[in-house]
Design an enzyme around this catalytic site. Structure first.
Site, PDB file in Angstrom:
ATOM      1  N   SER A 191       4.454   2.755   2.343  1.00  0.00           N
ATOM      2  CA  SER A 191       4.512   4.045   3.018  1.00  0.00           C
ATOM      3  C   SER A 191       4.409   5.210   2.033  1.00  0.00           C
ATOM      4  O   SER A 191       4.297   6.364   2.442  1.00  0.00           O
ATOM      5  CB  SER A 191       5.817   4.176   3.816  1.00  0.00           C
ATOM      6  OG  SER A 191       6.938   4.167   2.947  1.00  0.00           O
ATOM      7  N   ARG A 192       4.414   4.898   0.743  1.00  0.00           N
ATOM      8  CA  ARG A 192       4.360   5.945  -0.275  1.00  0.00           C
ATOM      9  C   ARG A 192       3.841   5.375  -1.587  1.00  0.00           C
ATOM     10  O   ARG A 192       3.714   4.164  -1.767  1.00  0.00           O
ATOM     11  CB  ARG A 192       5.742   6.558  -0.489  1.00  0.00           C
ATOM     12  CG  ARG A 192       6.756   5.569  -1.077  1.00  0.00           C
ATOM     13  CD  ARG A 192       8.143   6.163  -1.166  1.00  0.00           C
ATOM     14  NE  ARG A 192       8.725   6.291   0.167  1.00  0.00           N
ATOM     15  CZ  ARG A 192       9.846   6.958   0.408  1.00  0.00           C
ATOM     16  NH1 ARG A 192      10.500   7.549  -0.570  1.00  0.00           N
ATOM     17  NH2 ARG A 192      10.323   7.024   1.636  1.00  0.00           N
ATOM     18  N   VAL A 235      11.943  -6.721   2.691  1.00  0.00           N
ATOM     19  CA  VAL A 235      11.384  -7.960   2.147  1.00  0.00           C
ATOM     20  C   VAL A 235      12.394  -8.742   1.316  1.00  0.00           C
ATOM     21  O   VAL A 235      12.176  -9.920   1.028  1.00  0.00           O
ATOM     22  CB  VAL A 235      10.110  -7.689   1.315  1.00  0.00           C
ATOM     23  CG1 VAL A 235       9.028  -7.072   2.185  1.00  0.00           C
ATOM     24  CG2 VAL A 235      10.411  -6.822   0.099  1.00  0.00           C
ATOM     25  N   ASN A 277       3.947  -5.237  -3.516  1.00  0.00           N
ATOM     26  CA  ASN A 277       4.149  -3.965  -4.204  1.00  0.00           C
ATOM     27  C   ASN A 277       5.585  -3.449  -4.121  1.00  0.00           C
ATOM     28  O   ASN A 277       6.035  -2.725  -5.007  1.00  0.00           O
ATOM     29  CB  ASN A 277       3.212  -2.918  -3.603  1.00  0.00           C
ATOM     30  CG  ASN A 277       3.563  -1.514  -4.039  1.00  0.00           C
ATOM     31  OD1 ASN A 277       3.289  -1.101  -5.163  1.00  0.00           O
ATOM     32  ND2 ASN A 277       4.194  -0.752  -3.150  1.00  0.00           N
ATOM     33  N   SER A 306       4.790  -4.287 -14.275  1.00  0.00           N
ATOM     34  CA  SER A 306       5.009  -3.077 -15.078  1.00  0.00           C
ATOM     35  C   SER A 306       4.730  -3.409 -16.540  1.00  0.00           C
ATOM     36  O   SER A 306       4.917  -4.561 -16.970  1.00  0.00           O
ATOM     37  CB  SER A 306       6.457  -2.597 -14.929  1.00  0.00           C
ATOM     38  OG  SER A 306       6.788  -1.655 -15.936  1.00  0.00           O
ATOM     39  N   TYR A 315      15.429  -4.089 -14.722  1.00  0.00           N
ATOM     40  CA  TYR A 315      14.114  -3.817 -14.130  1.00  0.00           C
ATOM     41  C   TYR A 315      13.026  -4.573 -14.886  1.00  0.00           C
ATOM     42  O   TYR A 315      12.154  -5.214 -14.273  1.00  0.00           O
ATOM     43  CB  TYR A 315      13.849  -2.315 -14.158  1.00  0.00           C
ATOM     44  CG  TYR A 315      12.467  -1.910 -13.691  1.00  0.00           C
ATOM     45  CD1 TYR A 315      12.160  -1.845 -12.338  1.00  0.00           C
ATOM     46  CD2 TYR A 315      11.470  -1.584 -14.610  1.00  0.00           C
ATOM     47  CE1 TYR A 315      10.896  -1.470 -11.904  1.00  0.00           C
ATOM     48  CE2 TYR A 315      10.210  -1.211 -14.189  1.00  0.00           C
ATOM     49  CZ  TYR A 315       9.920  -1.152 -12.839  1.00  0.00           C
ATOM     50  OH  TYR A 315       8.671  -0.779 -12.420  1.00  0.00           O
ATOM     51  N   THR A 344      13.021  -8.261 -14.052  1.00  0.00           N
ATOM     52  CA  THR A 344      12.416  -8.618 -12.768  1.00  0.00           C
ATOM     53  C   THR A 344      10.898  -8.591 -12.851  1.00  0.00           C
ATOM     54  O   THR A 344      10.224  -9.456 -12.285  1.00  0.00           O
ATOM     55  CB  THR A 344      12.882  -7.666 -11.640  1.00  0.00           C
ATOM     56  OG1 THR A 344      12.422  -6.332 -11.890  1.00  0.00           O
ATOM     57  CG2 THR A 344      14.395  -7.671 -11.504  1.00  0.00           C
ATOM     58  N   LYS A 345      10.362  -7.633 -13.571  1.00  0.00           N
ATOM     59  CA  LYS A 345       8.911  -7.528 -13.667  1.00  0.00           C
ATOM     60  C   LYS A 345       8.331  -8.632 -14.553  1.00  0.00           C
ATOM     61  O   LYS A 345       7.211  -9.112 -14.312  1.00  0.00           O
ATOM     62  CB  LYS A 345       8.518  -6.146 -14.192  1.00  0.00           C
ATOM     63  CG  LYS A 345       8.872  -5.009 -13.229  1.00  0.00           C
ATOM     64  CD  LYS A 345       8.215  -5.170 -11.869  1.00  0.00           C
ATOM     65  CE  LYS A 345       8.431  -3.992 -10.949  1.00  0.00           C
ATOM     66  NZ  LYS A 345       7.736  -4.122  -9.659  1.00  0.00           N
ATOM     67  N   ILE A 397       3.090   6.032 -14.402  1.00  0.00           N
ATOM     68  CA  ILE A 397       2.302   6.559 -13.282  1.00  0.00           C
ATOM     69  C   ILE A 397       3.087   7.699 -12.628  1.00  0.00           C
ATOM     70  O   ILE A 397       4.303   7.608 -12.447  1.00  0.00           O
ATOM     71  CB  ILE A 397       2.020   5.461 -12.243  1.00  0.00           C
ATOM     72  CG1 ILE A 397       1.402   4.221 -12.919  1.00  0.00           C
ATOM     73  CG2 ILE A 397       1.109   5.991 -11.152  1.00  0.00           C
ATOM     74  CD1 ILE A 397       0.082   4.453 -13.600  1.00  0.00           C
TER      75      ILE A 397
END
Length: 242
Positions: free
Chosen positions: A11-12, A61, A87, A138, A151, A154-155, A184
């Site tokens: 949604s974004r 999810v 994503n 990432s 983080y 997890t990536k 980004i």
């Protein structure tokens, strides 16, 4: 019907931009969101104004049953599933010594378990269509980031998931690739001041922050027939940062 794609967390940001690019190629897109229905509807309306088509579906999810519902909704609506883009993700900025168990669980549940959940339910349908999977990782997954230790964990897991699943599914005609974006300019980085962003640009060979379109264009290519011989790859989009 042409191809059908689920894009989680779309949604974004990056997910929304990927949905737009796929829709421009005539792909019917399922815009998944967790809480903000208004933004999902706005994203869908933008796609329809451009001549694309799709639908929205609420699902967290990180929850196995809701991921199953997302896939079922798609197949019930469209009769098929050709593309999955994992994503959806969350971040946390802070020292490891200050990170709580709850913050750890939130990152793991969304970023890693969420990727497993949706993929697990989608695979039988993707097999029927010899489909394609794209995961969003990432650059910190490969190089590590201070203040984003969990983080980055997890990536890194998503990278291993990509390579392992690509080997497992290649004999059955499914490709699995991953994009590892650098810095980004998305809402995830809106907590940074303009001075902090300007300082980051100094380290970029491209002399600018990345855009969601930079990532989306690469995603569209990797999911197209032009990339039919690309499999199990982690594609870094970082403007020459590393």
């Amino acid at each position: 019907m042409n191809k059908v794609a689920i894009i989680t967390g779309s949604s974004r940001g990056i997910g929304k931009s990927i949905a737009r690019e796929l829709a421009l190629q005539g792909i019917f897109v399922i815009i998944n969101y967790r809480t903000d229905e208004d933004r999902a509807l706005q994203a869908l309306e933008e796609i329809r104004r451009m001549g694309g088509n799709g639908s929205i579906c609420q699902a967290d999810v990180s929850k196995y049953e809701e991921a199953a519902r997302l896939v079922k909704y798609t197949v019930d609506l469209c009769g098929q599933l050709d593309i999955l883009v994992n994503n959806a993700g969350v971040s946390h900025h802070g020292l490891l010594m200050d990170t709580t168990e709850g913050q750890y669980d939130r990152l793991m549940d969304t970023n890693l378990k969420g990727t497993f959940n949706v993929t697990r339910h989608a695979l039988p349908h993707l097999l029927a269509r010899r489909g394609s999977i794209l995961n969003i990782s990432s650059i910190w997954s490969q190089h590590g980031a201070a203040n984003e230790v969990v983080y980055s964990m997890t990536k890194a897991g998503i990278n291993a998931f990509t390579k392992s699943l690509a080997k497992e599914m290649a004999p059955m005609g499914i490709r699995v690739n991953c994009i590892a974006p650098g810095i980004i300019d998305t809402e995830m980085n809106h907590n940074l001041t303009q001075e902090e962003k300007d300082n980051m640009v100094c380290y970029l060979a491209s002399n600018r922050l990345g855009t969601v379109l930079d990532v989306a264009k690469t995603a569209q290519f990797l999911l197209s027939e032009e990339a039919a011989y690309i499999n199990g790859q982690i594609i870094t989009i970082d403007g020459g940062l590393l």
